[in-house]
Motif scaffolding. Structure first.
Motif, PDB file in Angstrom:
ATOM      1  N   PRO A 159     -15.327   5.322   5.387  1.00  0.00           N
ATOM      2  CA  PRO A 159     -15.534   6.658   5.948  1.00  0.00           C
ATOM      3  C   PRO A 159     -16.643   7.437   5.240  1.00  0.00           C
ATOM      4  O   PRO A 159     -17.247   8.325   5.833  1.00  0.00           O
ATOM      5  CB  PRO A 159     -14.176   7.348   5.784  1.00  0.00           C
ATOM      6  N   PHE A 205       4.932  -9.946  -4.334  1.00  0.00           N
ATOM      7  CA  PHE A 205       6.227  -9.396  -3.935  1.00  0.00           C
ATOM      8  C   PHE A 205       7.432 -10.231  -4.383  1.00  0.00           C
ATOM      9  O   PHE A 205       8.545  -9.945  -4.017  1.00  0.00           O
ATOM     10  CB  PHE A 205       6.257  -9.195  -2.420  1.00  0.00           C
ATOM     11  N   ASN A 206       7.184 -11.291  -5.142  1.00  0.00           N
ATOM     12  CA  ASN A 206       8.298 -12.058  -5.686  1.00  0.00           C
ATOM     13  C   ASN A 206       7.982 -12.376  -7.142  1.00  0.00           C
ATOM     14  O   ASN A 206       7.634 -13.493  -7.485  1.00  0.00           O
ATOM     15  CB  ASN A 206       8.504 -13.343  -4.885  1.00  0.00           C
ATOM     16  N   ARG A 215       3.853  -4.258 -12.744  1.00  0.00           N
ATOM     17  CA  ARG A 215       3.401  -3.802 -11.431  1.00  0.00           C
ATOM     18  C   ARG A 215       3.849  -2.368 -11.187  1.00  0.00           C
ATOM     19  O   ARG A 215       3.069  -1.520 -10.743  1.00  0.00           O
ATOM     20  CB  ARG A 215       3.998  -4.709 -10.336  1.00  0.00           C
ATOM     21  N   ASP A 216       5.122  -2.116 -11.508  1.00  0.00           N
ATOM     22  CA  ASP A 216       5.627  -0.767 -11.249  1.00  0.00           C
ATOM     23  C   ASP A 216       4.935   0.257 -12.144  1.00  0.00           C
ATOM     24  O   ASP A 216       4.696   1.393 -11.738  1.00  0.00           O
ATOM     25  CB  ASP A 216       7.150  -0.733 -11.437  1.00  0.00           C
ATOM     26  N   ARG A 219       1.589   0.946 -10.584  1.00  0.00           N
ATOM     27  CA  ARG A 219       1.715   1.816  -9.407  1.00  0.00           C
ATOM     28  C   ARG A 219       2.025   3.241  -9.813  1.00  0.00           C
ATOM     29  O   ARG A 219       1.601   4.192  -9.163  1.00  0.00           O
ATOM     30  CB  ARG A 219       2.795   1.260  -8.464  1.00  0.00           C
ATOM     31  N   ARG A 223      -0.081   6.554  -8.958  1.00  0.00           N
ATOM     32  CA  ARG A 223       0.504   7.746  -8.324  1.00  0.00           C
ATOM     33  C   ARG A 223       0.153   9.004  -9.111  1.00  0.00           C
ATOM     34  O   ARG A 223      -0.184  10.037  -8.536  1.00  0.00           O
ATOM     35  CB  ARG A 223       2.027   7.618  -8.257  1.00  0.00           C
ATOM     36  N   ASN A 230      -4.898  15.259  -6.141  1.00  0.00           N
ATOM     37  CA  ASN A 230      -4.442  16.158  -5.088  1.00  0.00           C
ATOM     38  C   ASN A 230      -4.365  17.597  -5.583  1.00  0.00           C
ATOM     39  O   ASN A 230      -4.676  18.527  -4.846  1.00  0.00           O
ATOM     40  CB  ASN A 230      -3.073  15.719  -4.561  1.00  0.00           C
TER      41      ASN A 230
ATOM     42  N   PHE B 196      11.146  -1.808   0.997  1.00  0.00           N
ATOM     43  CA  PHE B 196       9.897  -2.480   0.653  1.00  0.00           C
ATOM     44  C   PHE B 196       8.848  -1.459   0.196  1.00  0.00           C
ATOM     45  O   PHE B 196       8.173  -1.656  -0.815  1.00  0.00           O
ATOM     46  CB  PHE B 196       9.383  -3.259   1.872  1.00  0.00           C
ATOM     47  N   GLU B 199      10.197   0.117  -3.324  1.00  0.00           N
ATOM     48  CA  GLU B 199      10.315  -0.763  -4.482  1.00  0.00           C
ATOM     49  C   GLU B 199       9.085  -1.638  -4.687  1.00  0.00           C
ATOM     50  O   GLU B 199       8.577  -1.772  -5.796  1.00  0.00           O
ATOM     51  CB  GLU B 199      11.557  -1.647  -4.349  1.00  0.00           C
ATOM     52  N   GLU B 200       8.603  -2.248  -3.626  1.00  0.00           N
ATOM     53  CA  GLU B 200       7.529  -3.225  -3.804  1.00  0.00           C
ATOM     54  C   GLU B 200       6.153  -2.564  -3.804  1.00  0.00           C
ATOM     55  O   GLU B 200       5.274  -2.975  -4.534  1.00  0.00           O
ATOM     56  CB  GLU B 200       7.594  -4.295  -2.703  1.00  0.00           C
ATOM     57  N   LEU B 201       5.963  -1.575  -2.930  1.00  0.00           N
ATOM     58  CA  LEU B 201       4.642  -0.942  -2.869  1.00  0.00           C
ATOM     59  C   LEU B 201       4.556   0.292  -3.762  1.00  0.00           C
ATOM     60  O   LEU B 201       3.482   0.820  -3.989  1.00  0.00           O
ATOM     61  CB  LEU B 201       4.293  -0.550  -1.430  1.00  0.00           C
ATOM     62  N   GLY B 202       5.713   0.744  -4.249  1.00  0.00           N
ATOM     63  CA  GLY B 202       5.714   1.900  -5.133  1.00  0.00           C
ATOM     64  C   GLY B 202       5.308   3.201  -4.463  1.00  0.00           C
ATOM     65  O   GLY B 202       4.750   4.086  -5.102  1.00  0.00           O
ATOM     66  N   ARG B 204       5.883   6.866  -2.770  1.00  0.00           N
ATOM     67  CA  ARG B 204       6.863   7.942  -2.944  1.00  0.00           C
ATOM     68  C   ARG B 204       6.718   9.034  -1.885  1.00  0.00           C
ATOM     69  O   ARG B 204       7.675   9.704  -1.550  1.00  0.00           O
ATOM     70  CB  ARG B 204       6.715   8.579  -4.338  1.00  0.00           C
ATOM     71  N   GLN B 239       4.382  13.596  12.248  1.00  0.00           N
ATOM     72  CA  GLN B 239       3.561  14.014  13.382  1.00  0.00           C
ATOM     73  C   GLN B 239       3.977  13.218  14.605  1.00  0.00           C
ATOM     74  O   GLN B 239       4.314  12.051  14.503  1.00  0.00           O
ATOM     75  CB  GLN B 239       2.071  13.776  13.077  1.00  0.00           C
ATOM     76  N   LYS B 258      -1.314  16.714   3.689  1.00  0.00           N
ATOM     77  CA  LYS B 258      -0.072  16.557   2.924  1.00  0.00           C
ATOM     78  C   LYS B 258      -0.181  15.435   1.893  1.00  0.00           C
ATOM     79  O   LYS B 258       0.769  15.135   1.203  1.00  0.00           O
ATOM     80  CB  LYS B 258       1.110  16.268   3.867  1.00  0.00           C
ATOM     81  N   ASN B 259      -1.340  14.786   1.805  1.00  0.00           N
ATOM     82  CA  ASN B 259      -1.605  13.727   0.829  1.00  0.00           C
ATOM     83  C   ASN B 259      -0.554  12.617   0.771  1.00  0.00           C
ATOM     84  O   ASN B 259      -0.022  12.324  -0.295  1.00  0.00           O
ATOM     85  CB  ASN B 259      -1.732  14.316  -0.579  1.00  0.00           C
ATOM     86  N   ARG B 280      -8.419   6.026   9.052  1.00  0.00           N
ATOM     87  CA  ARG B 280      -9.411   5.616   8.059  1.00  0.00           C
ATOM     88  C   ARG B 280     -10.703   6.413   8.246  1.00  0.00           C
ATOM     89  O   ARG B 280     -11.327   6.823   7.272  1.00  0.00           O
ATOM     90  CB  ARG B 280      -9.702   4.117   8.191  1.00  0.00           C
ATOM     91  N   PHE B 311       1.652  -3.365   6.540  1.00  0.00           N
ATOM     92  CA  PHE B 311       2.855  -4.200   6.490  1.00  0.00           C
ATOM     93  C   PHE B 311       3.793  -3.823   7.622  1.00  0.00           C
ATOM     94  O   PHE B 311       3.952  -2.649   7.930  1.00  0.00           O
ATOM     95  CB  PHE B 311       3.591  -3.987   5.168  1.00  0.00           C
ATOM     96  N   ARG B 417       5.456 -11.989   3.596  1.00  0.00           N
ATOM     97  CA  ARG B 417       5.444 -11.437   2.243  1.00  0.00           C
ATOM     98  C   ARG B 417       6.807 -11.433   1.576  1.00  0.00           C
ATOM     99  O   ARG B 417       6.941 -11.762   0.411  1.00  0.00           O
ATOM    100  CB  ARG B 417       4.874 -10.009   2.252  1.00  0.00           C
ATOM    101  N   LYS B 418       7.832 -11.000   2.283  1.00  0.00           N
ATOM    102  CA  LYS B 418       9.143 -10.919   1.650  1.00  0.00           C
ATOM    103  C   LYS B 418      10.242 -10.934   2.710  1.00  0.00           C
ATOM    104  O   LYS B 418      10.070 -10.364   3.776  1.00  0.00           O
ATOM    105  CB  LYS B 418       9.248  -9.627   0.827  1.00  0.00           C
TER     106      LYS B 418
END
Lengths: 398, 426
Positions: A159, A205-206, A215-216, A219, A223, A230, B196, B199-202, B204, B239, B258-259, B280, B311, B417-418
């Protein structure tokens, strides 16, 4: 109903207003193009051409097929857009639509011209339904297609390349600098995690407990960085302008200037205005009214074709099916009524107001009513100012 | 000529009325109408909804006549959902052919009658009524929830069983004891994606994009929201849009302010693609997530490079190593020049038909009432998409769900993936 007012205010976010207005203006110009077709036909024939939305739909198909024949096919499209392709699609869609408009007029409306007005109106609806449902038989029956956005030379998946960014109010520099300092933490967490990921076989993912922990952590750092960014951006007002849509706006303006010249300063335009003033007298004065009507249909329809090509190309991923013209058609019709049907500047004004109204509804937090606003405006305008905003005595004289 | 005063407004008002009528009858309207089960269930309980209170159909049963057993299928052979409709019909044909090649059931051949619903709920009702008037013993279909609701209601009045293929709306099977499906419900799929994402992508702060016109989308958004919030995440914005909309700039501008770090798009692929691209283009770099409504390669056309890396939750994957999957793919390939089905609905359509035929062969009598009983007592039926047990489940089997990632065509569109089994998700 009583608690509506605080709710109304709760959804308002002033920082997004400029962007919404710009988006509304851009889409409004498309409505304006289509509304011009309604208004010109109404001007000369006092007929609401309900099939206009379907001409718009066919214009989108014409643009789609031209883009395919130039190699922008689904699945294995060319990678780089070209000016030539854009111009061919635009001109092609306009010519196809002009022809279709002329055919519709000749076959469906001319035989009905001396019948009661309502007969023509019903015929228009018949043509519209015929094209919507009949079109399914021969127009790529099946899933909706879309024009590959790569056809546009302005397109970029990034973009920052594909957009012009206007900054009305920048982010808080102090906080931004603070956020930048955090990025080293993120980088470190990333390196740690990626090393462990490699060790554990690369399946994100495993993971083993250790990999999961890293990983956490990574992440979490990400964040934190994002939320710091932000905070810095809070209150900043930025406007994103996709370059393709700026090109679209430019083309619409050129087309409109051309149209004004055509209507105001040429013989053909003078004949059109004469016919719209008084159909019978114009014919008595030696104007070939049939030719003028045909010309008007060709002109109005070609504008719809241009609008369709631009809507389908510059709104990435827009799906094209035989119902593609229904909503834009209805909205443009409302735009024409809003501006004062039969009035050319009115159609442009109405179209832009429609686009703005739509986006303001979303801005106020009622995205689900985005399409409904068209009907609200139509009902309001018919109740309070049936002639439309720029409606003149000419319009009242039906 | 109309009178001078107010003539135009009258004309325009009548035009408006006609315009509204047209708007209703067209536009590929897939809206659900007249669901007796009413509101959307927001329960996050993966167990089937209803709890054994499904109404029993009371109409007289339909008995087989002639020397063939008539089985109907409603499929979207035209319209937006054509990729699914085609695959589900081809899958069902495969299952029927297999039984017929073995000599049919009790010496009778199976006659599969197909009706197209044009991907609309109204079309599905007409299609189901046509099939019922031809005396089918079972109806297979549909892929979309809005269509299946219509089919289920019509079939309920005639006491004929329905085996839905991909309809995941949670309270769908509450319509009646005649309704079954071979897929999981949104009460499972929503929590899977929430788990998913968290936990997996983190993620929030997730925002929702919901299709106002689709019962499926509304239900899925609600079930995702409940479980994502119960995990500790935040839904920062929701939305709404309508099926058929093409530009989403307005909604996305609001959403961007709203980020969100993730966007859950619960609608169908036809709108998800443009939303992803326009998001995008608007400078949103959140992760994209969705449900099984994404499952069509067409997503890559309308979603371009923007949708790659998203995903979604799916029922089954062609690359699974279970022998039954390989066997199915060989059979499919034989009938389709070595191609594999492009959507999951091929396998689910096959499973739905095979399950229905299995029930017919186990039924005590060749009538619709006995088939309903046989379906309801299905245990451990080995389907391509997993083992299906319907006994005591009120029509919705407990099955695993897969999370897959959208990849370019060269990598095979969707990459596993899972996997989540029913007991992993609460």
């Amino acid at each position: 109903m009583l608690d509506l007012a605080p709710h109304l205010l709760a959804g308002l976010e002033i920082s997004t207003l400029p962007q919404q207005l710009v988006t509304g203006l851009l889409i409004g110009t498309i409505y304006a193009l289509v509304a011009l077709g309604y208004t010109m036909v109404y001007g000369v024939l006092k007929l609401i051409n309900f099939a206009h939305g379907e001409v718009f739909m066919l214009g989108a198909y014409a643009a789609l097929l031209i883009s395919w024949s130039l190699g922008y096919t689904p699945g294995n499209s060319l990678e780089h857009g070209s000016w030539m392709a854009l111009i061919l699609m635009l001109i092609g869609a306009m010519i196809v639509c002009a022809l279709i408009g002329m055919i519709i007029e000749r076959l469906a409306y001319r035989p009905m011209r001396n019948q009661a007005r309502i007969a023509s109106l019903i015929t228009a609806i018949g043509v519209s339904l015929f094209l919507q449902y009949g079109g399914q038989i021969f127009l790529l029956n099946g899933t909706p297609q879309n024009i590959d956005p790569k056809v546009s030379p302005f397109y970029s998946s990034d973009p920052t390349v594909g957009n012009i960014q206007l900054t009305i109010k920048g982010p808080n520099k102090e906080l931004l600098a603070k956020a930048d300092q955090m990025s080293s933490l993120v980088d470190k967490a990333k390196t740690d995690y990626e090393a462990e990921l490699k060790l554990e076989g690369g399946d994100e993912f495993n993971l083993q407990p250790k990999g999961k922990e890293l990983r956490d952590l990574y992440r979490k750092e990400q964040r934190d960085l994002e939320s710091a960014k932000n905070d810095a951006n809070k209150g900043a007002i930025l406007v994103n302008l996709p370059k393709g849509q700026v090109f679209m706006l430019g083309s619409v303006l050129i087309i409109m200037v051309g149209l004004t010249w055509l209507v105001m300063f040429t013989r053909q335009g003078r004949a059109m205005r004469a016919v719209s003033l008084d159909f019978d007298s114009a014919s008595l004065m030696g104007i070939n009214v049939n030719a003028v009507v045909t010309f008007t249909f060709a002109l109005g329809s070609s504008l719809a074709g241009a609008g369709a090509m631009m809507a389908a190309t510059f709104q990435s991923g827009t799906k094209i099916d035989t119902f593609f013209g229904v909503l834009p058609g209805v909205k443009a019709f409302v735009a024409a009524v809003l501006g004062g049907i039969g009035n050319i500047p009115g159609a442009v004004l109405g179209g832009i107001l429609m686009g703005l109204a739509e986006n303001l509804v979303v801005w106020a937090g009622y995205g689900g009513y985005k399409d409904a606003i068209a009907f609200v405006i139509l009902i309001a305008i018919l109740l309070f100012k049936p002639g439309g905003l720029l409606g003149s005595a000419k319009v009242e004289k039906v | 000529m109309l009178s001078r005063n107010g003539g135009f407004s009258r004309l325009a008002l009548s035009a408006l009325a006609i315009g509204l009528l047209m708007g209703c009858s067209s536009g590929g309207d897939k809206a659900a109408t007249g669901s007796p089960s009413g509101t959307t269930t927001t329960s996050s309980d993966p167990k089937p909804a209803g709890g054994g209170t499904r109404p029993q159909p009371t109409a007289p049963v339909v008995t087989a006549s002639g020397d063939s057993i008539k089985v109907g299928i409603v499929a979207s052979l035209s319209g937006d959902n054509k990729p699914w409709g085609d695959d589900s019909y081809e899958g069902a044909k495969l299952a029927v052919k297999e039984i017929n090649d073995k000599g049919g059931i009790q010496g009778k051949k199976i006659e599969l009658i197909v009706q197209d619903d044009a991907s609309t709920a109204q079309g599905a009702k007409t299609a189901a009524d046509k099939l019922l008037s031809q005396g089918v013993l079972t109806i297979i279909g549909e892929v979309s929830s809005s269509c299946t609701i219509q089919i289920a209601n019509s079939a309920f009045e005639k006491n004929v069983p329905v085996v839905a293929i991909g309809a995941t709306k949670t309270d769908l099977t509450d319509i009646g004891a005649n309704v079954f499906r071979v897929c999981y419900s949104d009460a499972f799929q929503g929590p899977v994606m929430a788990k998913f994402a968290y936990e997996e992508l983190g993620l929030r702060n997730v925002a929702l994009m919901t299709d106002n016109k689709q019962a499926y989308s509304q239900g899925l958004s609600a079930s995702f929201k409940t479980s994502f919030e119960s995990l500790g995440g935040k839904i920062v914005d929701e939305q709404k849009y309508d099926t058929g909309q093409t530009q989403f700039g307005g909604q996305l501008t609001e959403l961007k302010s709203k980020n969100p770090d993730g966007i859950f798009m619960s609608g169908y692929f036809t709108e998800v693609g443009p939303i992803a691209q326009q998001a995008r283009a608007a400078g949103i770099n959140a992760k994209f997530l969705g449900g099984d409504g994404w499952d069509s390669e067409k997503l890559l056309d309308s979603g371009g490079t923007a949708i790659v890396g998203g995903f979604f939750c799916n029922h089954y994957n062609n690359k699974e190593s279970r022998p039954i999957v390989k066997e199915f793919l060989t059979k499919w390939g034989k009938a389709h020049n070595g191609q594999a089905p492009t959507t999951t609905m091929g396998a689910l359509g096959y499973d739905a038909a095979a399950l229905a035929l299995d029930a017919i062969s186990r039924a005590a009598k060749l009538d619709s009432g006995a088939i309903i009983k046989a379906l309801d007592s299905t245990t451990n039926f080995h389907g391509v998409s997993g083992d299906i047990t319907l006994q005591g489940q009120n029509g919705t089997p407990l099955k695993q769900a897969l999370v897959v990632e959208v990849r370019p065509r060269s990598e095979g569109f969707q990459v596993f993936r899972k996997a989540y089994s029913p007991d992993q998700v609460k």
